[in-house]
Design an enzyme around this catalytic site. Structure first.
Site, PDB file in Angstrom:
ATOM      1  N   HIS A  17      -5.003   9.015   3.382  1.00 14.78           N
ATOM      2  CA  HIS A  17      -4.998   8.393   4.653  1.00 14.78           C
ATOM      3  C   HIS A  17      -6.504   9.562   5.171  1.00 14.78           C
ATOM      4  O   HIS A  17      -7.517   9.042   5.570  1.00 14.78           O
ATOM      5  CB  HIS A  17      -3.912   8.569   5.426  1.00 14.78           C
ATOM      6  N   LYS A  41      10.472  -0.659  10.087  1.00 16.62           N
ATOM      7  CA  LYS A  41      10.533   0.714   9.404  1.00 16.62           C
ATOM      8  C   LYS A  41      11.411   1.270   9.735  1.00 16.62           C
ATOM      9  O   LYS A  41      11.175   1.507  10.856  1.00 16.62           O
ATOM     10  CB  LYS A  41       9.222   0.854   8.524  1.00 16.62           C
ATOM     11  N   ARG A  90      -6.318  -0.231  -1.449  1.00 18.24           N
ATOM     12  CA  ARG A  90      -5.440   0.507  -3.068  1.00 18.24           C
ATOM     13  C   ARG A  90      -5.627   0.124  -4.448  1.00 18.24           C
ATOM     14  O   ARG A  90      -5.648  -1.276  -3.747  1.00 18.24           O
ATOM     15  CB  ARG A  90      -4.510   1.554  -2.862  1.00 18.24           C
ATOM     16  N   SER A 128       2.407   6.969   1.481  1.00 18.11           N
ATOM     17  CA  SER A 128       3.596   7.854   2.239  1.00 18.11           C
ATOM     18  C   SER A 128       4.759   8.044   1.580  1.00 18.11           C
ATOM     19  O   SER A 128       5.769   8.396   1.536  1.00 18.11           O
ATOM     20  CB  SER A 128       3.826   7.036   3.849  1.00 18.11           C
TER      21      SER A 128
HETATM   22  P1  ADP Z   1       1.646   3.783   3.676  1.00 15.28           P
HETATM   23  O1  ADP Z   1       1.285   2.551   2.750  1.00 15.28           O
HETATM   24  O2  ADP Z   1       0.853   4.764   2.778  1.00 15.28           O
HETATM   25  O3  ADP Z   1       2.388   3.479   4.259  1.00 15.28           O
HETATM   26  P2  ADP Z   1      -0.207   2.853   6.661  1.00 15.28           P
HETATM   27  O4  ADP Z   1       0.469   1.907   6.357  1.00 15.28           O
HETATM   28  O5  ADP Z   1       0.143   4.046   7.275  1.00 15.28           O
HETATM   29  O6  ADP Z   1       0.448   3.813   4.541  1.00 15.28           O
HETATM   30  O7  ADP Z   1      -1.569   2.752   5.904  1.00 15.28           O
HETATM   31  C1  ADP Z   1      -2.165   2.507   6.757  1.00 15.28           C
HETATM   32  C2  ADP Z   1      -3.858   2.216   5.962  1.00 15.28           C
HETATM   33  O8  ADP Z   1      -3.695   3.141   5.418  1.00 15.28           O
HETATM   34  C3  ADP Z   1      -3.393   1.046   5.014  1.00 15.28           C
HETATM   35  O9  ADP Z   1      -5.157   0.265   5.051  1.00 15.28           O
HETATM   36  C4  ADP Z   1      -3.274   2.101   3.756  1.00 15.28           C
HETATM   37  O10 ADP Z   1      -4.425   0.410   2.674  1.00 15.28           O
HETATM   38  C5  ADP Z   1      -4.276   2.173   4.224  1.00 15.28           C
HETATM   39  N1  ADP Z   1      -4.067   3.750   2.670  1.00 15.28           N
HETATM   40  C6  ADP Z   1      -2.870   3.761   2.517  1.00 15.28           C
HETATM   41  N2  ADP Z   1      -2.760   5.044   1.892  1.00 15.28           N
HETATM   42  C7  ADP Z   1      -4.135   5.174   0.842  1.00 15.28           C
HETATM   43  C8  ADP Z   1      -4.741   5.691  -0.156  1.00 15.28           C
HETATM   44  N3  ADP Z   1      -3.857   6.386  -0.721  1.00 15.28           N
HETATM   45  N4  ADP Z   1      -6.043   5.684  -0.084  1.00 15.28           N
HETATM   46  C9  ADP Z   1      -6.401   4.927   0.978  1.00 15.28           C
HETATM   47  N5  ADP Z   1      -6.464   4.176   1.307  1.00 15.28           N
HETATM   48  C10 ADP Z   1      -4.933   4.270   1.928  1.00 15.28           C
END
Ligand code: ADP
Length: 164
Positions: A17, A41, A90, A128
């Site tokens: 992130h 969640k 990703r 996460s």
């Molecule tokens: P997670 O899937 O880790 O629970 P979130 O729902 O908080 O994460 O994701 C928020 C945004 O960050 C989304 O657009 C997701 O694709 C992106 N994201 C999450 N992890 C990564 C990563 N390792 N690299 C790039 N973007 C990411």
């Protein structure tokens, strides 16, 4: 002023992130990182805690604001004067869902675009939920979580372990 929104659940914010935040902050005049309430969640950190953790790891980036919202994203973006949503993409897994969401957001708010930044290869499989799973097995997380929040994360894992 070009303002972009980077939404997510950030439970907790990972190095993946943070990489997207830094890159997007370089592209736009202002980046609003918005912790979205996700009723489906069961979060490890409260909304306020997640906001605080992101604030801590982005303290050195001048043009980033951290916020939270339970609004529909398309409406939130309009209210904040932004016409760009930033998303991290990703390997494989994100594409289908993100594509669908960007179309829905555009349908609700036709001025809204979604911009995808491809994940850095070392964070391509990082999420996460993966960090939380590894945390329970005591794996070293220094490649996956910003150093400033590792103690908070470990403390929470410990608390969860003691409550079962
Ligand atoms: P997670 O899937 O880790 O629970 P979130 O729902 O908080 O994460 O994701 C928020 C945004 O960050 C989304 O657009 C997701 O694709 C992106 N994201 C999450 N992890 C990564 C990563 N390792 N690299 C790039 N973007 C990411």
């Amino acid at each position: 002023m070009k303002i972009a929104i980077y939404p997510g659940s950030f439970d907790p914010v990972t190095s993946g992130h943070l990489n997207i935040i830094r890159r997007a902050a370089n592209i736009f005049d202002k980046l609003i990182v918005c912790v979205m309430v996700n009723a489906g969640k069961n979060p490890m950190f409260t909304l306020e805690e997640r906001v605080e953790l992101i604030k801590r790891v982005t303290a050195d980036i001048g043009n980033v604001e951290i916020d939270c919202s339970n609004e529909l994203l398309a409406n939130y973006a309009k209210r904040r004067g932004s016409c760009v949503i930033v998303k991290g993409l990703r390997a494989g897994s994100d594409f289908e869902n993100e594509f669908k969401m960007s179309l829905v957001n555009r349908k609700i708010n036709p001025e809204l675009d979604t911009m995808f930044l491809t994940a850095e290869s070392r964070y391509m499989y990082l999420s996460s939920s993966m960090v939380k799973e590894l945390g329970h097995y005591g794996v070293d997380l220094s490649d996956f979580l910003p150093g400033e929040i590792i103690p908070d994360f470990q403390e929470r894992i410990e608390k969860q372990r003691n409550s079962v």
